[in-house]
Design an enzyme around this catalytic site. Structure first.
Site, PDB file in Angstrom:
ATOM      1  N   LYS A 121      26.573  39.846 -10.324  1.00 14.07           N
ATOM      2  CA  LYS A 121      27.194  39.245 -11.507  1.00 14.07           C
ATOM      3  C   LYS A 121      28.476  39.967 -11.889  1.00 14.07           C
ATOM      4  O   LYS A 121      29.446  39.346 -12.312  1.00 14.07           O
ATOM      5  CB  LYS A 121      26.231  39.372 -12.688  1.00 14.07           C
ATOM      6  CG  LYS A 121      25.221  38.282 -12.781  1.00 14.07           C
ATOM      7  CD  LYS A 121      24.382  38.533 -14.038  1.00 14.07           C
ATOM      8  CE  LYS A 121      23.482  37.433 -14.227  1.00 14.07           C
ATOM      9  NZ  LYS A 121      23.372  36.414 -14.949  1.00 14.07           N
ATOM     10  N   GLU A 205      27.848  41.633 -22.670  1.00 12.92           N
ATOM     11  CA  GLU A 205      28.616  40.465 -23.108  1.00 12.92           C
ATOM     12  C   GLU A 205      28.404  40.227 -24.587  1.00 12.92           C
ATOM     13  O   GLU A 205      27.326  40.503 -25.122  1.00 12.92           O
ATOM     14  CB  GLU A 205      28.137  39.200 -22.349  1.00 12.92           C
ATOM     15  CG  GLU A 205      28.553  39.174 -20.896  1.00 12.92           C
ATOM     16  CD  GLU A 205      28.123  37.896 -20.187  1.00 12.92           C
ATOM     17  OE1 GLU A 205      27.454  37.041 -20.817  1.00 12.92           O
ATOM     18  OE2 GLU A 205      28.452  37.769 -19.003  1.00 12.92           O
ATOM     19  N   HIS A 240      13.947  29.731 -18.737  1.00 11.64           N
ATOM     20  CA  HIS A 240      14.965  29.617 -17.679  1.00 11.64           C
ATOM     21  C   HIS A 240      14.599  28.622 -16.588  1.00 11.64           C
ATOM     22  O   HIS A 240      15.177  28.624 -15.510  1.00 11.64           O
ATOM     23  CB  HIS A 240      15.316  30.988 -17.110  1.00 11.64           C
ATOM     24  CG  HIS A 240      15.739  31.943 -18.195  1.00 11.64           C
ATOM     25  ND1 HIS A 240      16.907  31.786 -18.889  1.00 11.64           N
ATOM     26  CD2 HIS A 240      15.113  33.017 -18.739  1.00 11.64           C
ATOM     27  CE1 HIS A 240      16.998  32.733 -19.816  1.00 11.64           C
ATOM     28  NE2 HIS A 240      15.931  33.484 -19.746  1.00 11.64           N
ATOM     29  N   ARG A 297      24.395  26.506  -3.658  1.00  5.19           N
ATOM     30  CA  ARG A 297      23.418  25.628  -2.992  1.00  5.19           C
ATOM     31  C   ARG A 297      23.495  24.241  -3.622  1.00  5.19           C
ATOM     32  O   ARG A 297      24.163  24.046  -4.642  1.00  5.19           O
ATOM     33  CB  ARG A 297      22.005  26.184  -3.214  1.00  5.19           C
ATOM     34  CG  ARG A 297      21.665  26.294  -4.698  1.00  5.19           C
ATOM     35  CD  ARG A 297      20.208  26.528  -5.004  1.00  5.19           C
ATOM     36  NE  ARG A 297      19.945  26.370  -6.425  1.00  5.19           N
ATOM     37  CZ  ARG A 297      20.048  27.332  -7.349  1.00  5.19           C
ATOM     38  NH1 ARG A 297      20.394  28.551  -7.000  1.00  5.19           N
ATOM     39  NH2 ARG A 297      19.801  27.074  -8.617  1.00  5.19           N
TER      40      ARG A 297
HETATM   41  C1  MV4 Z   1      24.040  34.286 -22.201  1.00  7.52           C
HETATM   42  C2  MV4 Z   1      23.560  33.688 -23.376  1.00  7.52           C
HETATM   43  C3  MV4 Z   1      24.258  33.930 -24.534  1.00  7.52           C
HETATM   44  N1  MV4 Z   1      25.360  34.723 -24.517  1.00  7.52           N
HETATM   45  N2  MV4 Z   1      25.134  35.051 -22.235  1.00  7.52           N
HETATM   46  C4  MV4 Z   1      20.416  32.999 -19.400  1.00  7.52           C
HETATM   47  C5  MV4 Z   1      20.326  32.919 -17.920  1.00  7.52           C
HETATM   48  C6  MV4 Z   1      21.516  33.595 -17.409  1.00  7.52           C
HETATM   49  N3  MV4 Z   1      22.061  32.872 -16.321  1.00  7.52           N
HETATM   50  C7  MV4 Z   1      22.475  33.662 -18.546  1.00  7.52           C
HETATM   51  N4  MV4 Z   1      21.737  33.305 -19.734  1.00  7.52           N
HETATM   52  C8  MV4 Z   1      22.306  33.392 -20.962  1.00  7.52           C
HETATM   53  N5  MV4 Z   1      23.423  34.113 -21.023  1.00  7.52           N
HETATM   54  C9  MV4 Z   1      25.766  35.266 -23.369  1.00  7.52           C
HETATM   55  N6  MV4 Z   1      26.834  36.054 -23.378  1.00  7.52           N
HETATM   56  C10 MV4 Z   1      22.409  32.904 -23.323  1.00  7.52           C
HETATM   57  C11 MV4 Z   1      21.782  32.769 -22.106  1.00  7.52           C
HETATM   58  C12 MV4 Z   1      20.610  31.953 -22.141  1.00  7.52           C
HETATM   59  C13 MV4 Z   1      20.562  30.711 -21.490  1.00  7.52           C
HETATM   60  C14 MV4 Z   1      21.622  30.221 -20.777  1.00  7.52           C
HETATM   61  C15 MV4 Z   1      21.555  29.006 -20.134  1.00  7.52           C
HETATM   62  C16 MV4 Z   1      20.412  28.259 -20.219  1.00  7.52           C
HETATM   63  C17 MV4 Z   1      19.337  28.708 -20.911  1.00  7.52           C
HETATM   64  C18 MV4 Z   1      19.395  29.947 -21.555  1.00  7.52           C
HETATM   65  C19 MV4 Z   1      18.307  30.403 -22.258  1.00  7.52           C
HETATM   66  C20 MV4 Z   1      18.356  31.607 -22.880  1.00  7.52           C
HETATM   67  C21 MV4 Z   1      19.502  32.387 -22.812  1.00  7.52           C
END
Ligand code: MV4
Length: 666
Positions: A121, A205, A240, A297
């Site tokens: 990442k 972040e 997720h 993918r």
């Molecule tokens: C975040 C966020 C809020 N702020 N980053 C969750 C999975 C990972 N790929 C990144 N995720 C998140 N990153 C910041 N800076 C909230 C999430 C997140 C989320 C993102 C997409 C879909 C579902 C989610 C569920 C919880 C938290």
């Protein structure tokens, strides 16, 4: 640049619905397909659909679908010139992509270097920043000392999110709400990341509140061209795991769509991408979007993009992997209508969504059309095992606009009927009909925020369900007899043998009684049912699993019986009733294998004749006693040697009814 090399034979290194999905396009393109399968999948649909199939080992994926050498050997053995990895398993494994290249097999996916670039990442963010892809304000530097991380978090401003640099899919994330809480969270997150990913580097972040997950489908060829096929909104997730996806994302105007699409294309180009890819963004309430990660993918939810663009993304993948140019350029692509996908899982929403396993004993699905698509690797009779993801199917709908598509989905879910394993179908229906979902109030917190109203306990049967089940049992028992029109015959059947029937059901510790009066009117059977306070009169008929009831209105109820349980699918819900199995003297079979009357009663119907070969569990004879019917079944496979009674006869308890000769067991 590789020369053009049309692909003639594809091995699909996957199982289930995605393997079937890829095989479909192979057939369309007249490309030979090779399935691989574990011991648990020998009879699976993907194996039956493919032109060839190769066994690759035991059920656990770690010993079959994840073993690079076995997959490569299968490709060599069958002369496949390309491998499609599907999603999951080896699809984003750089070592696998490299093994393909080393063995002169085309990997239908991006180059090894692109997979590797997105593996971390922190490194991905560094590249994306250079490519002018918007990032969430934060820190993704090398210096991992406590003091530097603390200082960076303070500068970003709380709340911040700690993320494992090597993490993904939501693992190894910690929300830190204040300066005081930072060091403890940092230690915890490092520990967790080290044990999950073998690496404890962190990035920090700014925490985005109530974001939406909007992802862009990109496609790149080997000639330097790259396009975006618009976006999908995948905000509705649980732990997720995506649950509902749609395209296009509601509320996104042309300007935002273009700027997200162009950012995604810059992202793909910055890592020398080829093939299908997805760039995930967080979208905040004010319309700012931030790069999250890139998936190298074909995604589970690719069908919604196919529905709104009319393109076949697997066909694009195969063409691009063979060195051909992209089938369409950006200005040839447009969005038509609106599509939703829901993932139907074998799971128990009312019991913390625990995965469910078992046999899909009954399956009835909505009819496929231009509006309805089902991607599945499961048929009636398939098992859902503990070895793989419990997804049963993806249901995809399309219509001209979001409202119409929602209506389609609602209807389609109501006619998706499954018995044998628990599913999330009612949970999905509750989401689709939720007011906030309809009015486009989407966020990644939607499911958690509305958990209460989305998860309901299984429907409890009420009197009317017991009445329906009783009518079903009567019609099912007499379905053979009525064909011979017993109403007209002089012996055996008489109206008054039939017109009083009692059926019992278990409800917790109590018994529910349904009394049926059956008469024949105008060539139809009319039922007057009494159950407690309820008096219900209806004409009824049964065709296979469909019970048709006409009282003041006509109602169709789909019925599936397994043992003493009867599942009723009516008005969009599934209700299960439990037939009461009375303790009777003996179990209808004496020790020497002969079949005897369980109690004093009357023969309702004899279902076999001398000479018949029967399987275990075949119903042989129905005896009625004390207004209850008892079906006597063959305990094992055998032959009927003699039948001593006919319909209507009175029998004493213990009387031999049928002389039965079991087959020699092997
Ligand atoms: C975040 C966020 C809020 N702020 N980053 C969750 C999975 C990972 N790929 C990144 N995720 C998140 N990153 C910041 N800076 C909230 C999430 C997140 C989320 C993102 C997409 C879909 C579902 C989610 C569920 C919880 C938290």
């Amino acid at each position: 640049m590789n020369p053009i090399k049309p692909i003639k034979k594809v091995l699909i290194a996957n199982r289930g619905e995605i393997a079937c999905r890829v095989i479909k396009t192979c057939k369309k393109l007249d490309i030979d397909s090779v399935a691989v399968y574990s011991n648990a999948d020998a009879n699976a649909l993907h194996v039956r659909m493919a032109d060839e199939a190769i066994a690759i080992g035991p059920a656990p994926a770690a010993e079959s679908y994840l073993v690079i050498d076995k997959i490569i050997a299968a490709a060599k053995a069958t002369g496949a010139d390309a491998i499609h990895p599907g999603y999951g398993f080896l699809s984003e494994n750089a070592a696998f992509a490299k093994a393909c290249a080393d063995n002169d097999v085309i990997f239908i996916g991006p180059p090894v270097k692109s997979i590797e670039a997105m593996g971390s990442k922190a490194a991905a963010k560094a590249i994306m920043g250079t490519a002018d892809v918007p990032l969430v304000p934060g820190y993704h530097g090398e210096d991992q000392s406590d003091s530097v991380l603390q200082q960076q978090a303070d500068e970003i401003g709380y709340p911040v999110l700690l993320k494992a640099a090597m993490g993904g899919g939501g693992k190894g994330m910690r929300l830190v709400e204040s300066k005081d809480a930072f060091q403890e969270a940092l230690e915890g997150c490092r520990r967790e990341s080290l044990s999950s990913f073998g690496d404890d580097r962190m990035l920090i972040e700014k925490y985005v509140m109530q974001p939406r997950h909007v992802e862009i489908q990109v496609f790149a060829d080997q000639h330097g061209e790259c396009v975006y096929l618009f976006e999908r909104d995948c905000s509705l997730q649980r732990r997720h795991q995506k649950v509902v996806e749609e395209a296009p994302a509601p509320g996104i105007g042309d300007t935002l769509r273009r700027s997200m699409g162009e950012a995604a294309v810059r992202a793909a180009k910055s890592i020398g991408y080829e093939g299908a890819g997805t760039v995930e963004f967080l979208l905040d309430a004010s319309g700012h979007f931030y790069f999250m990660e890139m998936n190298t993918r074909l995604q589970v939810e690719h069908p919604v993009t196919e529905m709104i663009t009319g393109e076949d993304l697997v066909e694009w993948q195969i063409r691009v992997a063979g060195g051909f140019k992209l089938p369409k350029m950006q200005d040839e692509l447009e969005i038509i209508g609106h599509a939703f996908e829901v993932r139907i899982y074998a799971e128990t929403p009312h019991n913390e969504f625990l995965p469910a396993t078992g046999n899909i004993a009954f399956l009835s699905t909505p009819e496929i059309s231009d509006h309805i698509r089902i991607d599945t690797g499961i048929v009636e009779g398939s098992d859902v095992t503990v070895f793989y993801d419990p997804m049963i199917a993806k249901l995809i709908v399309w219509d001209r606009d979001r409202g119409r598509a929602l209506h389609r989905m609602d209807k389609a879910l109501q006619s998706y009927l499954i018995d044998g394993v628990q599913t999330n179908i009612e949970f999905l229906s509750n989401i689709i009909s939720h007011e906030d979902f309809r009015s486009e109030k989407l966020s990644t917190h939607f499911i958690d925020d509305h958990q209460e109203s989305l998860v309901s306990d299984p429907a409890e049967p009420s009197d009317i369900h017991h009445v329906h089940a009783a009518i079903y049992q009567f019609l099912n028992t007499h379905k053979n007899a009525s064909k011979q029109s017993p109403w007209d015959s002089l012996t055996g059947w008489k109206l008054n043998n039939l017109n009083g029937q009692r059926y019992l059901f278990d409800v917790e510790d109590a018994l529910v009684t349904v009394d049926l009066e059956v008469t024949r009117k105008n060539d139809q059977q009319q039922f007057v049912a009494t159950c407690g306070e309820l008096q219900y009169t209806a004409y009824a008929s049964l065709t296979e699993n469909q019970l048709r009831l006409t009282s003041d209105r006509t109602q169709l109820v789909t019925v599936h019986q397994s043992g003493s349980q009867i599942a009723l699918f009516e008005s969009g819900i599934k209700v299960v009733v439990n037939c009461h199995n009375p303790e009777v003297a003996g179990d209808g079979e004496s020790d020497d294998g002969q079949l005897t009357a369980p109690m004093h009663g009357r023969i309702v119907e004899v279902l076999v004749k001398p000479g018949d070969q029967v399987e275990a569990d075949t119903p042989l004879i129905i005896v009625e006693a004390m207004k209850m019917e008892h079906t006597i079944r063959a305990k094992e496979a055998g032959v009927i040697e003699a039948v001593y009674y006919a319909g209507g006869d009175l029998v004493e308890e213990g009387a031999e009814l049928i002389h039965f000769q079991p087959h020699e067991s092997e």
